[in-house]
Write a protein that holds these residues in place. Structure first.
Motif, mmCIF file in Angstrom:
data_model
loop_
_atom_site.group_PDB
_atom_site.id
_atom_site.type_symbol
_atom_site.label_atom_id
_atom_site.label_comp_id
_atom_site.label_asym_id
_atom_site.label_seq_id
_atom_site.Cartn_x
_atom_site.Cartn_y
_atom_site.Cartn_z
ATOM 1 N N LEU A 133 0.828 -1.210 0.000
ATOM 2 C CA LEU A 133 0.000 0.000 0.000
ATOM 3 C C LEU A 133 0.865 1.264 0.000
ATOM 4 O O LEU A 133 0.593 2.213 -0.740
ATOM 5 C CB LEU A 133 -0.936 0.020 1.213
ATOM 6 C CG LEU A 133 -2.065 -0.997 1.228
ATOM 7 C CD1 LEU A 133 -2.792 -0.962 2.570
ATOM 8 C CD2 LEU A 133 -3.039 -0.756 0.084
ATOM 9 N N VAL A 134 1.898 1.289 0.825
ATOM 10 C CA VAL A 134 2.739 2.485 0.893
ATOM 11 C C VAL A 134 3.520 2.675 -0.404
ATOM 12 O O VAL A 134 3.701 3.804 -0.875
ATOM 13 C CB VAL A 134 3.657 2.484 2.136
ATOM 14 C CG1 VAL A 134 4.844 1.579 1.992
ATOM 15 C CG2 VAL A 134 4.115 3.890 2.475
ATOM 16 N N ASN A 137 2.421 1.742 -3.355
ATOM 17 C CA ASN A 137 1.411 2.244 -4.288
ATOM 18 C C ASN A 137 1.119 3.717 -4.050
ATOM 19 O O ASN A 137 0.935 4.481 -5.002
ATOM 20 C CB ASN A 137 0.132 1.417 -4.202
ATOM 21 C CG ASN A 137 -0.918 1.916 -5.167
ATOM 22 O OD1 ASN A 137 -1.784 2.705 -4.794
ATOM 23 N ND2 ASN A 137 -0.825 1.472 -6.407
ATOM 24 N N MET A 138 1.075 4.129 -2.785
ATOM 25 C CA MET A 138 0.851 5.552 -2.482
ATOM 26 C C MET A 138 1.953 6.416 -3.077
ATOM 27 O O MET A 138 1.677 7.449 -3.684
ATOM 28 C CB MET A 138 0.791 5.774 -0.965
ATOM 29 C CG MET A 138 -0.495 5.373 -0.328
ATOM 30 S SD MET A 138 -0.468 5.818 1.411
ATOM 31 C CE MET A 138 -0.813 4.243 2.141
ATOM 32 N N TYR A 139 3.187 5.991 -2.894
ATOM 33 C CA TYR A 139 4.301 6.765 -3.434
ATOM 34 C C TYR A 139 4.267 6.806 -4.958
ATOM 35 O O TYR A 139 4.515 7.837 -5.566
ATOM 36 C CB TYR A 139 5.640 6.210 -2.929
ATOM 37 C CG TYR A 139 6.066 6.869 -1.651
ATOM 38 C CD1 TYR A 139 7.079 7.817 -1.641
ATOM 39 C CD2 TYR A 139 5.447 6.578 -0.453
ATOM 40 C CE1 TYR A 139 7.460 8.456 -0.478
ATOM 41 C CE2 TYR A 139 5.824 7.197 0.724
ATOM 42 C CZ TYR A 139 6.832 8.133 0.705
ATOM 43 O OH TYR A 139 7.195 8.756 1.857
ATOM 44 N N SER A 144 1.583 6.537 -6.822
ATOM 45 C CA SER A 144 0.443 7.387 -7.192
ATOM 46 C C SER A 144 0.799 8.868 -7.085
ATOM 47 O O SER A 144 0.449 9.658 -7.955
ATOM 48 C CB SER A 144 -0.757 7.091 -6.288
ATOM 49 O OG SER A 144 -1.203 5.781 -6.475
ATOM 50 N N ILE A 145 1.499 9.219 -6.023
ATOM 51 C CA ILE A 145 1.910 10.618 -5.841
ATOM 52 C C ILE A 145 2.873 11.023 -6.955
ATOM 53 O O ILE A 145 2.750 12.105 -7.537
ATOM 54 C CB ILE A 145 2.555 10.827 -4.458
ATOM 55 C CG1 ILE A 145 1.489 10.699 -3.370
ATOM 56 C CG2 ILE A 145 3.250 12.181 -4.383
ATOM 57 C CD1 ILE A 145 2.051 10.608 -1.970
ATOM 58 N N ALA A 202 -5.473 10.309 -8.158
ATOM 59 C CA ALA A 202 -5.176 10.031 -6.749
ATOM 60 C C ALA A 202 -6.396 9.441 -6.039
ATOM 61 O O ALA A 202 -6.266 8.493 -5.251
ATOM 62 C CB ALA A 202 -4.707 11.295 -6.051
ATOM 63 N N HIS A 246 -6.933 5.755 -7.104
ATOM 64 C CA HIS A 246 -5.974 4.855 -6.466
ATOM 65 C C HIS A 246 -6.245 4.701 -4.978
ATOM 66 O O HIS A 246 -6.026 3.608 -4.416
ATOM 67 C CB HIS A 246 -4.545 5.307 -6.740
ATOM 68 C CG HIS A 246 -4.061 4.842 -8.080
ATOM 69 N ND1 HIS A 246 -3.269 3.745 -8.239
ATOM 70 C CD2 HIS A 246 -4.321 5.304 -9.322
ATOM 71 C CE1 HIS A 246 -3.033 3.553 -9.527
ATOM 72 N NE2 HIS A 246 -3.658 4.488 -10.201
ATOM 73 N N ALA A 247 -6.716 5.744 -4.330
ATOM 74 C CA ALA A 247 -7.076 5.635 -2.912
ATOM 75 C C ALA A 247 -8.234 4.656 -2.728
ATOM 76 O O ALA A 247 -8.218 3.822 -1.821
ATOM 77 C CB ALA A 247 -7.437 7.009 -2.351
ATOM 78 N N ARG A 307 -6.979 1.126 -3.148
ATOM 79 C CA ARG A 307 -6.268 0.662 -1.947
ATOM 80 C C ARG A 307 -7.254 0.274 -0.844
ATOM 81 O O ARG A 307 -7.077 -0.752 -0.175
ATOM 82 C CB ARG A 307 -5.303 1.740 -1.447
ATOM 83 C CG ARG A 307 -4.064 1.884 -2.300
ATOM 84 C CD ARG A 307 -3.024 2.768 -1.645
ATOM 85 N NE ARG A 307 -3.477 4.126 -1.420
ATOM 86 C CZ ARG A 307 -3.354 5.116 -2.304
ATOM 87 N NH1 ARG A 307 -2.805 4.896 -3.488
ATOM 88 N NH2 ARG A 307 -3.775 6.329 -2.014
#
Length: 145
Positions: free
Chosen positions: A56-57, A59-61, A63-64, A79, A82-83, A86
């Motif tokens: 998840l982390v 993927n967050m990076y 996505s950003i 964003a 993708h949230a 997740r």
């Protein structure tokens, strides 16, 4: 590991968050396997939750990184999408975990929550990361790369 992102500072932060997830999950797993009767189910849940948290982390990076290259409207949409993905993935995995066993669900939930705790413990994780890499901190709190 700190070079896993194009931006060295982002890569370092991501590596520190992953280290935090591993440390927090290890503590949770240790306590749970000592205290709980369903220790193997719990341990499996914590491991699955920690792996999920790491993915998840990452993927967050990612996505950003993509979102900052888009215009405002597209970035917001990207964003948000993708949230939601997740959240849905986490919900499905928690659903599977509760179907397996309540201890698996508890371990999985705590393993995923280790991402949040890792973020809260980011300062101590920076210090631990620096010690593991045998780096010296600078006066401004920034790290040498």
């Amino acid at each position: 590991m700190t070079r896993i992102r194009r931006d060295p500072e982002a890569g370092r932060t991501l590596a520190e968050l992953i280290l935090g997830i591993v440390v927090v999950s290890a503590v949770i797993a240790l306590i749970g396997t000592i205290v709980l009767p369903g220790r193997w189910y719990f341990l499996g849940g914590v491991i699955a939750g920690a792996v999920t948290a790491v993915l998840l982390v990452i993927n967050m990076y990612d996505s950003i990184e993509v979102a900052i290259s888009l215009n405002e409207k597209r970035a917001r949409s990207y964003a948000s999408r993708h949230a939601v993905i997740r959240i849905l993935i986490t919900a499905v995995l928690l659903g599977i975990a509760i179907w397996i066993n309540i201890y698996t669900f508890a371990g999985m939930a705590l393993g995923v929550a280790s991402l949040k705790v890792s973020g809260l413990l980011h300062g101590p994780m920076q210090t631990l990361f620096r010690k593991l890499l045998k780096e010296e901190g600078t006066e401004t709190g920034k790290h040498e790369t």
